[in-house]
Design an enzyme around this catalytic site. Structure first.
Site, PDB file in Angstrom:
ATOM      1  N   SER A  39       0.874  -1.179   0.000  1.00  0.00           N
ATOM      2  CA  SER A  39       0.000   0.000   0.000  1.00  0.00           C
ATOM      3  C   SER A  39       0.907   1.224   0.000  1.00  0.00           C
ATOM      4  O   SER A  39       2.086   1.121   0.367  1.00  0.00           O
ATOM      5  CB  SER A  39      -0.839  -0.005   1.285  1.00  0.00           C
ATOM      6  OG  SER A  39      -1.463   1.256   1.491  1.00  0.00           O
ATOM      7  N   TYR A  99      -1.602  -0.761  10.505  1.00  0.00           N
ATOM      8  CA  TYR A  99      -1.757  -1.107   9.080  1.00  0.00           C
ATOM      9  C   TYR A  99      -0.514  -0.664   8.306  1.00  0.00           C
ATOM     10  O   TYR A  99       0.024  -1.414   7.488  1.00  0.00           O
ATOM     11  CB  TYR A  99      -3.020  -0.426   8.545  1.00  0.00           C
ATOM     12  CG  TYR A  99      -3.311  -0.697   7.087  1.00  0.00           C
ATOM     13  CD1 TYR A  99      -3.930  -1.876   6.682  1.00  0.00           C
ATOM     14  CD2 TYR A  99      -2.981   0.235   6.099  1.00  0.00           C
ATOM     15  CE1 TYR A  99      -4.206  -2.124   5.342  1.00  0.00           C
ATOM     16  CE2 TYR A  99      -3.261   0.001   4.764  1.00  0.00           C
ATOM     17  CZ  TYR A  99      -3.867  -1.181   4.387  1.00  0.00           C
ATOM     18  OH  TYR A  99      -4.140  -1.417   3.063  1.00  0.00           O
TER      19      TYR A  99
END
Ligand SMILES: NC(=O)c1ccc[n+]([C@@H]2O[C@H](COP(=O)([O-])OP(=O)(O)OC[C@H]3O[C@@H](n4cnc5c(N)ncnc54)[C@H](O)[C@@H]3O)[C@@H](O)[C@H]2O)c1
Length: 253
Positions: free
Chosen positions: A144, A157
Site C-alpha cells: 500500500s 496497518y
C-alpha cells in the site's frame, strides 16, 4: 505491446472482492487458469462464476491465510486443479484501525499483522518451493502507499504494509538467481468495499480521499489489476524487488 505470459496458472488470495476479484478476472482474460482463494466462500465462488461466464478457467479454494495448514492445503489444491503454479498474487488484507497509535489494542495489532504480514509470509513460504521445482515464476504482494510512508490513524496497518515490502525485497534478492521474481504493488485509495467501509459514512471523507491524489480521483480496481499483470508477465523479466506505487501521484507530493 500486450503482456506476454509463458506461465499458465495464477493464484489470487483475497479474490472474493475488490482488487483481488478484478485481478483474478484480468488473469483469466489473459488466458490463465486462476485459483481464487479467500475466507469469503460466497464472494470467491462469485468471482469464479464471473470468470466462467466470460469463458475463462477458475476454481475456488477456501483458505484463511493466517493458518499454515490451510495455506499448505491451498498450494496442494492448486497443483491438484491445474498441475502447477506460475504466478501468485498475495493480496488478502484487512484494515480495522480507527484511532491514533496509543488508542490501538493488542487484538487489532495481532489481527492486522496476522493477515497482512504472516499471511503474505506463509503464502510465499509455501509458493516458493513450487516455483523452484518448476524453474521460476513471479509473485506480487499487495502492500500500500501506507507501506511507503506514514498513515495517520492507521499505524499498525502502515507497519504491516512496510513489512510486506520488507518480505518482498528480501525474497526477491534470495531467489533472483532461481528465476523467481517478487514485487509489491502499492495502491493509494482504491474504490473497493474496504474504501467504502472507511469513507462512505461521511461523504466529506470521500472528497478528501479524492483530493489526496494529484489526479483528483481515487483509483479503480482494474488499474491495480493491470499493474499486477505487468509485474507478473514476461515483459517485466528485469523487474524484481520493486514496490510499485499505483497512486495517482499521491506519493510524489
Ligand atoms: N482499497 C484500498 O484503498 C486499498 C489501498 C491500499 C492497499 N489495499 C490492499 O489491497 C488488498 C485488497 O483489499 P481490497 O481493497 O480489495 O479489500 P476487500 O476488503 O474488498 O478485499 C480483501 C479480501 O481479503 C479477504 N480476507 C480477509 N482476511 C483474510 C484471511 N485471513 N484469509 C484470506 N482472505 C482474507 C477478504 O475476505 C476480502 O475478500 C488488501 O491487502 C488491502 O490492504 C487496499
Amino acid at each position: 505491446m500486450s503482456f506476454t505470459f509463458s506461465g499458465q496458472v495464477a493464484l489470487v488470495t483475497g479474490g472474493a472482492a475488490g482488487i483481488g476479484r478484478a485481478t483474478a478476472l484480468a488473469f483469466a482474460q489473459a488466458g490463465l487458469s486462476v485459483v481464487v482463494s479467500d475466507v469469503d466462500t460466497a464472494g470467491g465462488e462469485g468471482t469464479v462464476e464471473l470468470i466462467l461466464a466470460a469463458g475463462g478457467q477458475a476454481t475456488f479454494v477456501r483458505c484463511d491465510v493466517t493458518r499454515e495448514a490451510e495455506v499448505q492445503a491451498l498450494m496442494a489444491a492448486t497443483l491438484e486443479a491445474y498441475g502447477r503454479l506460475d504466478y501468485a498474487f498475495n493480496n488478502a488484507g484487512i484494515e480495522i484501525e480507527k484511532g491514533k497509535l496509543a488508542d490501538g489494542s493488542e487484538a487489532e495489532y495481532d489481527a492486522i499483522m496476522g493477515v497482512n504480514v504472516k499471511g503474505v509470509w506463509l503464502c510465499m513460504k509455501h509458493q516458493i518451493p513450487l516455483l523452484l521445482a518448476q524453474g521460476g515464476g513471479a509473485i506480487v504482494n499487495t502492500a500500500s502507499v501506507a507501506g511507503l510512508g506514514a498513515a495517520p490513524k492507521m499505524s499498525i496497518y502502515s507497519a504491516s504494509k512496510h513489512a510486506v515490502i520488507g518480505l518482498t525485497k528480501s525474497a526477491a534478492v534470495e531467489y533472483a538467481k532461481k528465476k523467481i521474481r517478487v514485487n509489491a504493488v502499492c495502491p493509494a485509495v482504491i474504490d473497493t468495499d474496504m474504501f467504502r467501509r472507511a469513507y462512505e459514512a461521511d461523504p466529506r471523507k470521500g472528497e478528501f480521499a479524492a483530493a489526496m491524489h494529484p489526479v483528483g480521483r481515487i483509483g479503480k480496481v482494474e488499474e491495480i489489476a493491470t499493474a499486477v499483470l505487468y509485474l507478473c508477465c514476461d515483459n517485466a523479466a528485469f523487474t524484481t524487488g520493486h514496490a510499485l506505487a499505483v497512486d495517482g501521484g499521491a506519493t510524489a507530493i
